[in-house]
Structures are given as structure tokens and as C-alpha cells.
Design a protein around this motif. Structure first.
Motif, short mmCIF file in Angstrom:
data_model
loop_
_atom_site.label_atom_id
_atom_site.label_comp_id
_atom_site.label_asym_id
_atom_site.label_seq_id
_atom_site.Cartn_x
_atom_site.Cartn_y
_atom_site.Cartn_z
N LYS A 121 30.55 -31.41 6.37
CA LYS A 121 29.81 -31.28 7.62
C LYS A 121 28.68 -30.25 7.47
N ILE A 122 28.98 -29.14 6.81
CA ILE A 122 27.94 -28.10 6.62
C ILE A 122 26.94 -28.55 5.56
N SER A 123 27.42 -29.13 4.47
CA SER A 123 26.49 -29.51 3.39
C SER A 123 25.48 -30.55 3.86
N THR A 124 25.86 -31.40 4.80
CA THR A 124 24.96 -32.43 5.29
C THR A 124 24.33 -32.06 6.64
N SER A 125 24.37 -30.78 6.98
CA SER A 125 23.76 -30.34 8.24
C SER A 125 22.24 -30.26 8.08
N ASN A 126 21.56 -30.02 9.18
CA ASN A 126 20.10 -29.97 9.17
C ASN A 126 19.62 -28.58 8.73
N TRP A 127 19.29 -28.46 7.46
CA TRP A 127 18.86 -27.18 6.89
C TRP A 127 17.44 -26.82 7.31
N ALA A 128 16.73 -27.75 7.91
CA ALA A 128 15.37 -27.46 8.38
C ALA A 128 15.37 -26.83 9.77
N LEU A 129 16.48 -26.94 10.48
CA LEU A 129 16.57 -26.42 11.84
C LEU A 129 16.94 -24.94 11.80
N LEU A 130 16.07 -24.12 12.37
CA LEU A 130 16.29 -22.67 12.36
C LEU A 130 16.54 -22.18 13.78
N PRO A 131 17.31 -21.12 13.96
CA PRO A 131 17.95 -20.31 12.92
C PRO A 131 19.18 -21.02 12.36
N LEU A 132 19.54 -20.63 11.14
CA LEU A 132 20.73 -21.16 10.50
C LEU A 132 21.97 -20.65 11.23
N THR A 133 23.01 -21.45 11.24
CA THR A 133 24.28 -21.00 11.82
C THR A 133 24.97 -20.06 10.84
N ASP A 134 25.94 -19.32 11.32
CA ASP A 134 26.72 -18.44 10.43
C ASP A 134 27.41 -19.25 9.34
N LYS A 135 27.92 -20.43 9.68
CA LYS A 135 28.59 -21.27 8.67
C LYS A 135 27.61 -21.78 7.62
N GLN A 136 26.40 -22.12 8.03
CA GLN A 136 25.38 -22.52 7.05
C GLN A 136 25.03 -21.36 6.13
N LYS A 137 24.86 -20.18 6.69
CA LYS A 137 24.54 -19.01 5.88
C LYS A 137 25.63 -18.76 4.84
N GLN A 138 26.89 -18.80 5.27
CA GLN A 138 28.00 -18.54 4.35
C GLN A 138 28.06 -19.61 3.25
N TYR A 139 27.94 -20.86 3.64
CA TYR A 139 27.98 -21.97 2.68
C TYR A 139 26.87 -21.81 1.63
N ALA A 140 25.64 -21.58 2.10
CA ALA A 140 24.50 -21.46 1.20
C ALA A 140 24.63 -20.24 0.29
N ALA A 141 25.07 -19.13 0.85
CA ALA A 141 25.23 -17.90 0.07
C ALA A 141 26.30 -18.09 -1.00
N ASP A 142 27.42 -18.70 -0.62
CA ASP A 142 28.50 -18.91 -1.59
C ASP A 142 28.06 -19.82 -2.73
N ASP A 143 27.26 -20.84 -2.45
CA ASP A 143 26.78 -21.74 -3.51
C ASP A 143 26.04 -20.97 -4.60
N ALA A 144 25.17 -20.08 -4.20
CA ALA A 144 24.39 -19.32 -5.19
C ALA A 144 25.24 -18.22 -5.84
N HIS A 145 26.03 -17.53 -5.03
CA HIS A 145 26.80 -16.40 -5.54
C HIS A 145 27.90 -16.84 -6.51
N VAL A 146 28.58 -17.94 -6.18
CA VAL A 146 29.66 -18.41 -7.06
C VAL A 146 29.10 -18.83 -8.41
N ALA A 147 27.89 -19.37 -8.43
CA ALA A 147 27.27 -19.75 -9.72
C ALA A 147 27.09 -18.52 -10.61
N LEU A 148 26.62 -17.43 -10.01
CA LEU A 148 26.45 -16.19 -10.79
C LEU A 148 27.80 -15.68 -11.29
#
Length: 192
Positions: free
Chosen positions: A152-179
């Protein structure tokens, strides 16, 4: 092979360590921290397309992670971030992530950014020549934990601002877990 359903959940980066960059001035400040890193976790998010033949207008969000922070760069129409471009095109900072081919193509198509010094962990962690390794599998392998990725979060509207808290967490975790996976993989390859 580990049964991922039995694994404890992966706990992502603390929400207080997620920084949303909302202006070129904030991008300049963020780039100073990012430029000090030797390796950054990297990912992008785009508003999904659901119709055949429809072309993505993304990326709508660029994520870059240091060990302690994740910077989220919403990409607004007509706004340029030269400091962000300098980081993504740097040949001295390694950018690591999963499945980065589309991300790199979209960055070039939308923003004219030619990413440099990028390592796609999906390919680097392969055990055979045909099977890419996803973040969920890598988290199970390296940390013995289950990375939860909400469809649900991965297919959410990433162009719509502001981002929700769940979108922020999802996006942050994607980059951070890679590192984090990159660091664990390097430690495993060179235990000294």
C-alpha cells in the motif's frame, strides 16, 4: 533458506533521524553531511503508473542515507538541486541500493543527472547469474530479521506532498537498509 515468516521484524531508522529537504538551501546543508560520507544508501520513489503505455513522471523522491540520518528530497516541478546533483554524480562517494537501474534512468530522463559510482546490491549479492537479491532476502540473510514492505505504501502517490509519516519511514528504510547491508557484506568479505 530461512523461513522469513518466523524471523523477528527489522526495526528501521528512528523517525527523528529522517530529514525531509524542502528547499535548495536545505539541500545545500544536507549535501555537506552527505559529502562527508564514503558510502551512501540510495533509492528513489516514483508515483506508480497503472495503465499500459503510461510513462512514469518520476522520480518524485530521492533518498540518501548516512549511517545516522536519511535525507529525503521531494522533487517538485521546475526545482533544481545542484548540491544533490553533485552528490549523485560524485565519483568519490559510493551510492548503494537495490534495483537501481530504473532509478538511474529516471534521474537522467527527468533531471539530467548521470549517477556515478553506484553499486546495485541486487546484482552484487547474487549467488547465481540470473537471480537478483532483494532487500527482504538480504535483511533475512545478513540480520536474521524480516523487512516488512507495505504494498500500500510502495504504490502510494509519491508526487503528492507532504509525505505521510508512513511514506517517510518506508522511503528512509529503503535507503538506510541498503547502506547497512552493504556494510555487513563488506565486513563479511573482509573480516579484518
Amino acid at each position: 533458506m530461512t523461513d522469513e515468516t518466523l524471523l523477528p521484524p527489522y526495526i528501521g531508522i528512528d523517525a527523528r533521524s529522517i530529514v525531509v529537504v524542502n528547499s535548495p538551501a536545505e539541500a545545500l546543508i544536507a549535501s555537506r553531511e552527505l559529502a562527508a560520507a564514503d558510502v551512501l544508501g540510495f533509492d528513489t520513489e516514483s508515483k506508480p503508473v497503472f495503465m499500459k503505455g503510461q510513462v512514469s513522471q518520476g522520480p518524485h523522491l530521492i533518498q540518501l542515507a548516512t549511517q545516522d540520518k536519511v535525507f529525503l528530497f521531494p522533487i517538485r516541478r521546475g526545482e533544481a538541486y545542484p548540491a544533490l546533483q553533485a552528490i549523485l554524480e560524485s565519483t568519490s562517494i559510493l551510492k548503494v541500493g537495490f534495483g537501481l537501474g530504473d532509478d538511474q534512468q529516471r534521474l537522467f530522463a527527468k533531471l539530467g543527472i548521470t549517477t556515478q559510482h553506484v553499486l546495485d546490491l541486487a546484482r552484487a549479492l547474487r549467488t547465481d547469474s540470473r537471480s537478483d537479491v532483494g532487500a527482504k532476502t538480504a535483511v533475512a540473510q545478513f540480520f536474521g530479521q524480516k523487512l516488512q514492505k507495505s504494498k500500500k505504501i510502495s504504490t502510494s502517490n509519491w508526487a503528492l506532498l507532504p509525505l505521510t509519516d508512513k511514506q517517510k519511514q518506508y522511503a528512509a528504510d529503503d535507503a538506510h537498509v541498503a547502506l547497512k547491508i552493504y556494510r555487513a557484506w563488506q565486513a563479511q568479505r573482509d573480516p579484518l
